[in-house]
Motif scaffolding. Structure first.
Motif, PDB file in Angstrom:
ATOM      1  N   ASP A  43       0.809  -1.223   0.000  1.00  0.00           N
ATOM      2  CA  ASP A  43       0.000   0.000   0.000  1.00  0.00           C
ATOM      3  C   ASP A  43       0.840   1.270   0.000  1.00  0.00           C
ATOM      4  O   ASP A  43       0.320   2.370  -0.204  1.00  0.00           O
ATOM      5  CB  ASP A  43      -0.959   0.010   1.194  1.00  0.00           C
ATOM      6  CG  ASP A  43      -0.263  -0.296   2.510  1.00  0.00           C
ATOM      7  OD1 ASP A  43       0.819  -0.914   2.480  1.00  0.00           O
ATOM      8  OD2 ASP A  43      -0.792   0.088   3.569  1.00  0.00           O
ATOM      9  N   LYS A  44       2.123   1.113   0.184  1.00  0.00           N
ATOM     10  CA  LYS A  44       3.020   2.284   0.168  1.00  0.00           C
ATOM     11  C   LYS A  44       3.771   2.396  -1.168  1.00  0.00           C
ATOM     12  O   LYS A  44       4.488   3.355  -1.402  1.00  0.00           O
ATOM     13  CB  LYS A  44       4.049   2.176   1.306  1.00  0.00           C
ATOM     14  CG  LYS A  44       3.440   2.112   2.703  1.00  0.00           C
ATOM     15  CD  LYS A  44       2.822   3.442   3.103  1.00  0.00           C
ATOM     16  CE  LYS A  44       2.492   3.489   4.586  1.00  0.00           C
ATOM     17  NZ  LYS A  44       1.374   2.614   4.964  1.00  0.00           N
ATOM     18  N   MET A  45       3.623   1.395  -2.030  1.00  0.00           N
ATOM     19  CA  MET A  45       4.359   1.400  -3.298  1.00  0.00           C
ATOM     20  C   MET A  45       3.696   2.321  -4.322  1.00  0.00           C
ATOM     21  O   MET A  45       2.483   2.525  -4.311  1.00  0.00           O
ATOM     22  CB  MET A  45       4.415  -0.017  -3.890  1.00  0.00           C
ATOM     23  CG  MET A  45       5.284  -0.977  -3.122  1.00  0.00           C
ATOM     24  SD  MET A  45       5.328  -2.613  -3.935  1.00  0.00           S
ATOM     25  CE  MET A  45       6.308  -3.535  -2.739  1.00  0.00           C
ATOM     26  N   SER A  46       4.518   2.854  -5.222  1.00  0.00           N
ATOM     27  CA  SER A  46       3.995   3.656  -6.334  1.00  0.00           C
ATOM     28  C   SER A  46       3.367   2.721  -7.367  1.00  0.00           C
ATOM     29  O   SER A  46       3.559   1.492  -7.327  1.00  0.00           O
ATOM     30  CB  SER A  46       5.123   4.450  -6.994  1.00  0.00           C
ATOM     31  OG  SER A  46       6.014   3.561  -7.661  1.00  0.00           O
ATOM     32  N   ILE A  47       2.634   3.290  -8.312  1.00  0.00           N
ATOM     33  CA  ILE A  47       2.040   2.481  -9.381  1.00  0.00           C
ATOM     34  C   ILE A  47       3.122   1.729 -10.137  1.00  0.00           C
ATOM     35  O   ILE A  47       3.002   0.535 -10.418  1.00  0.00           O
ATOM     36  CB  ILE A  47       1.215   3.374 -10.335  1.00  0.00           C
ATOM     37  CG1 ILE A  47      -0.039   3.874  -9.622  1.00  0.00           C
ATOM     38  CG2 ILE A  47       0.854   2.615 -11.615  1.00  0.00           C
ATOM     39  CD1 ILE A  47      -0.847   4.871 -10.424  1.00  0.00           C
ATOM     40  N   ASN A  48       4.212   2.431 -10.464  1.00  0.00           N
ATOM     41  CA  ASN A  48       5.290   1.784 -11.214  1.00  0.00           C
ATOM     42  C   ASN A  48       5.914   0.645 -10.419  1.00  0.00           C
ATOM     43  O   ASN A  48       6.212  -0.422 -10.981  1.00  0.00           O
ATOM     44  CB  ASN A  48       6.358   2.806 -11.596  1.00  0.00           C
ATOM     45  CG  ASN A  48       7.493   2.183 -12.399  1.00  0.00           C
ATOM     46  OD1 ASN A  48       8.521   1.790 -11.852  1.00  0.00           O
ATOM     47  ND2 ASN A  48       7.279   2.067 -13.709  1.00  0.00           N
ATOM     48  N   GLU A  49       6.116   0.856  -9.123  1.00  0.00           N
ATOM     49  CA  GLU A  49       6.693  -0.209  -8.286  1.00  0.00           C
ATOM     50  C   GLU A  49       5.773  -1.423  -8.236  1.00  0.00           C
ATOM     51  O   GLU A  49       6.227  -2.565  -8.342  1.00  0.00           O
ATOM     52  CB  GLU A  49       6.928   0.317  -6.871  1.00  0.00           C
ATOM     53  CG  GLU A  49       8.095   1.282  -6.746  1.00  0.00           C
ATOM     54  CD  GLU A  49       8.187   1.886  -5.360  1.00  0.00           C
ATOM     55  OE1 GLU A  49       9.321   2.034  -4.864  1.00  0.00           O
ATOM     56  OE2 GLU A  49       7.133   2.228  -4.771  1.00  0.00           O
TER      57      GLU A  49
ATOM     58  N   THR B 258       5.886  -3.190 -11.695  1.00  0.00           N
ATOM     59  CA  THR B 258       7.188  -3.825 -11.907  1.00  0.00           C
ATOM     60  C   THR B 258       7.339  -5.072 -11.046  1.00  0.00           C
ATOM     61  O   THR B 258       7.813  -6.119 -11.523  1.00  0.00           O
ATOM     62  CB  THR B 258       8.321  -2.829 -11.600  1.00  0.00           C
ATOM     63  OG1 THR B 258       8.216  -1.705 -12.489  1.00  0.00           O
ATOM     64  CG2 THR B 258       9.684  -3.482 -11.780  1.00  0.00           C
TER      65      THR B 258
END
Length: 273
Positions: A17-23, A26
């Motif tokens: 829930d803390k990751m960016s969309i790209n993370e 990926t």
């Protein structure tokens, strides 16, 4: 019996829930990259199931997929694509799901927990020892699927399975188990992800190999496909043009006259003799 459900183990990633969309994208993709390698390890076992299945279908038998939830839907998807792709009867490959057809779109509560309904669903199709039944369950513990395979074994029906947990009850029940260990899911326990992808890949391999062995492909072309839309009709024209070295107007006439690629090829060659 105790065994480790790798599909239920904690994700290798935390704080999603803390990751960016790209993370997120990926990391999901990185996990997906491992699925094909896991499937590769199962090829000998896939071959062990496909070999008798080809023989049974050549002799007039049918292939059944039976599952619950995502697994059941994947079986139905694969079965439903065989008639248009390979021109086979709609009842040659049959997909069954716990809870019936309504469960394709909406989950049916407790349907997968029944220990009698799976066999009843198979009996509705007059299942016999001419047929092959493949149970699909990522967990390998679904009662609806396991109990159906147990009854098949009692009645001399060839059984296989596709699961993602080694030494699971389902893997131990099927005569020809296919186990693809994909490990923990990106979202803990979400077996619609890597496990679902693995199951879809194996289903593709099973039916495509069977259909090729049954003569439904010529060279690398689907010559028995149903020409049910403009795209497929155009593909049929191109197949004929290449196979018979003819111009498009001739190919169009042949398709209109004979209905599909195989009939067009056979009749064109007969007329040439």
């Amino acid at each position: 019996m105790n065994f480790t459900k790798t599909t239920e183990q904690d994700s290798n990633y935390n704080h999603l829930d803390k990751m960016s969309i790209n993370e997120l994208l990926t990391n999901i993709n990185n996990e997906d990259k491992t699925v094909a390698q896991a499937v590769e390890k199962a090829i000998p076992n896939i071959e062990n199931l496909v070999t008798p299945a080809v023989s049974k279908l050549r002799d007039g038998g049918r292939l059944f997929y039976i599952g619950a939830g995502t697994s059941g839907r994947l079986g139905i998807l694969d079965a439903s694509e065989c008639p248009p792709t390979f021109g086979v009867p709609f009842d040659l490959v049959i997909g069954l799901i716990a809870g019936g057809d309504i469960a394709i779109r909406k989950a049916v509560e407790n349907a997968e927990d029944s220990k009698t309904q799976g066999w009843k669903d198979l009996q509705d199709y007059d299942i016999s020892d001419k047929d092959v039944v493949v149970g699909i369950a990522a967990s390998g513990t679904t009662p609806y699927v396991i109990s159906a395979l147990e009854k098949c074994n009692e009645n001399g029906i060839i059984t296989g399975c596709i699961t993602c947990n080694d030494a699971s009850p389902l893997a131990l029940t099927a005569k020809y188990p296919i186990v693809v260990v994909v490990g923990p899911e990106f979202v803990t326990g979400s077996s619609r992800m890597k496990a679902g992808t693995a199951q879809k890949m194996v289903l593709n391999m099973i039916t495509t190999t069977i259909m090729i062995q049954l003569g439904k492909v010529k060279g690398n072309k689907m010559i028995d496909m149903q020409l049910s839309n403009n795209k497929l009709v155009d593909r049929g024209h191109k197949m004929l043009m290449k196979e018979l070295n003819i111009e498009r107007p001739v190919a169009e006439t042949l398709i209109k006259k004979y209905g599909n690629v195989r009939n067009a090829i056979n009749n064109y060659l007969l007329e040439k003799e």
